[in-house]
Design a protein around this motif. Structure first.
Motif, PDB file in Angstrom:
ATOM      1  N   ASN A  38       0.681  -1.067  -0.105  1.00  0.00           N
ATOM      2  CA  ASN A  38       0.141   0.183   0.072  1.00  0.00           C
ATOM      3  C   ASN A  38       0.857   1.378  -0.203  1.00  0.00           C
ATOM      4  O   ASN A  38       0.496   2.164  -0.428  1.00  0.00           O
ATOM      5  N   GLY A  42       1.019   3.955  -3.060  1.00  0.00           N
ATOM      6  CA  GLY A  42       0.486   5.402  -2.495  1.00  0.00           C
ATOM      7  C   GLY A  42      -1.136   5.427  -1.975  1.00  0.00           C
ATOM      8  O   GLY A  42      -1.830   6.611  -2.452  1.00  0.00           O
ATOM      9  N   THR A  43      -1.616   4.409  -1.631  1.00  0.00           N
ATOM     10  CA  THR A  43      -3.113   4.355  -1.145  1.00  0.00           C
ATOM     11  C   THR A  43      -3.231   5.100  -0.075  1.00  0.00           C
ATOM     12  O   THR A  43      -2.309   5.491   0.781  1.00  0.00           O
ATOM     13  N   SER A  44      -4.395   5.376   0.320  1.00  0.00           N
ATOM     14  CA  SER A  44      -4.806   6.323   1.494  1.00  0.00           C
ATOM     15  C   SER A  44      -4.072   5.461   2.766  1.00  0.00           C
ATOM     16  O   SER A  44      -3.715   5.975   3.765  1.00  0.00           O
ATOM     17  N   LEU A  45      -4.305   3.995   2.685  1.00  0.00           N
ATOM     18  CA  LEU A  45      -3.888   3.053   3.807  1.00  0.00           C
ATOM     19  C   LEU A  45      -2.306   3.277   3.872  1.00  0.00           C
ATOM     20  O   LEU A  45      -1.644   3.468   4.945  1.00  0.00           O
ATOM     21  N   LYS A  47      -0.394   5.912   3.104  1.00  0.00           N
ATOM     22  CA  LYS A  47      -0.255   7.223   3.566  1.00  0.00           C
ATOM     23  C   LYS A  47      -0.146   6.898   5.191  1.00  0.00           C
ATOM     24  O   LYS A  47       0.611   7.812   5.797  1.00  0.00           O
ATOM     25  N   LYS A  48      -1.347   6.388   5.745  1.00  0.00           N
ATOM     26  CA  LYS A  48      -1.485   6.352   7.001  1.00  0.00           C
ATOM     27  C   LYS A  48      -0.314   5.649   7.777  1.00  0.00           C
ATOM     28  O   LYS A  48      -0.039   5.893   8.895  1.00  0.00           O
ATOM     29  N   GLU A  50       2.915   4.829   6.670  1.00  0.00           N
ATOM     30  CA  GLU A  50       4.216   4.870   6.222  1.00  0.00           C
ATOM     31  C   GLU A  50       5.373   5.205   7.415  1.00  0.00           C
ATOM     32  O   GLU A  50       6.170   4.719   7.600  1.00  0.00           O
TER      33      GLU A  50
END
Ligand code: ADP
Ligand code: ZN
Length: 214
Positions: A38, A42-45, A47-48, A50
């Motif tokens: 993920n 670059g998914t929203s998950l 980003k959360k 990383e």
């Protein structure tokens, strides 16, 4: 079979769990792989999570549990699973009991000096995620993935500082679940203090411990 593989970073969870999957005919599920995939997409998950992965800290339970719940709804999980890297906290273990409690928990016990040695000689394919180890699972061509010819790189969380944090997170948050599963009577232990044990040899021993005939 529902199998959970736990152990400190560098204990060989991914190596063994991924090789047991075709033998036991249940899917191999690595929460670390799901998070890394993920992040790279670059998914929203991604980003959360990383910042947690890069620093070596555990991802918060609510995020992790949601990811696992979704994964277990996929049809390939109907006959069970092999988890690599989940559960990693007591809270996660308790949640798993509610959804699909494990039959067996395999604990990979490895001395700390060996963990550090293993982790620092590990490289991963930038393209397909396959893991190599310059001690015992060498690529055919240096720096290049056997499977897809992708570039082999070090993981971001394999700097000395991040390794220290990961081992500390393991001691503090994950170790207590060994006791939890031991009390349930489903814990099996594989102790490995060899530097260069071939994955196939380890798998053979684990199958004996699990009482599975190939
Ligand atoms: P390792 O066990 O070698 O540290 P993993 O690929 O299993 O490697 O995990 C890498 C990172 O992914 C962890 O340091 C953590 O940030 C995150 N992670 C993976 N699984 C979990 C989990 N069950 N709970 C919280 N964080 C997790
Ligand atoms: Zn590759």
């Amino acid at each position: 079979m529902r199998l959970v593989v736990i152990g400190p970073p560098g204990s060989g969870k991914g190596t063994y769990a991924s090789r047991l999957s075709p033998i036991l005919k249940v899917p191999y599920i690595s929460t670390g792989d799901i998070f890394r995939e993920n992040i790279s997409k670059g998914t929203s998950l991604g980003k959360k999570v990383e910042k947690f992965l890069n620093s070596g800290l555990l991802v918060p339970d609510d995020i992790t549990i949601e990811v696992v719940k979704k994964r277990l709804k996929e049809p390939d999980c109907k006959n069970g699973y092999i988890f690599d890297g989940f559960p990693r906290t007591l809270k996660q273990a308790e949640e798993l009991e509610k959804i699909a409690s494990p039959d067996v928990v395999l604990y990979l016990s490895v001395p700390e000096w060996l963990l550090i040695k293993r982790i620092s000689s590990r490289v991963i394919c930038k393209n397909c995620g396959k893991i190599y180890n310059l001690l015992n699972v060498k690529p055919k061509k240096e720096g290049i993935c056997d499977v897809c010819e992708g570039e082999l790189i070090q993981r971001k969380d394999e700097t000395p500082e991040a390794i220290k944090i990961r081992l500390n997170e393991y001691e503090k948050k994950t170790k207590p679940i060994i006791e939890y599963y031991n009390n349930k009577g489903i814990l099996k232990i594989f102790s490995n203090d060899k530097l260069d044990l071939k994955p196939e040899e380890g798998v053979k021993k684990i199958l004996e411990i699990l009482g599975v005939r190939k």
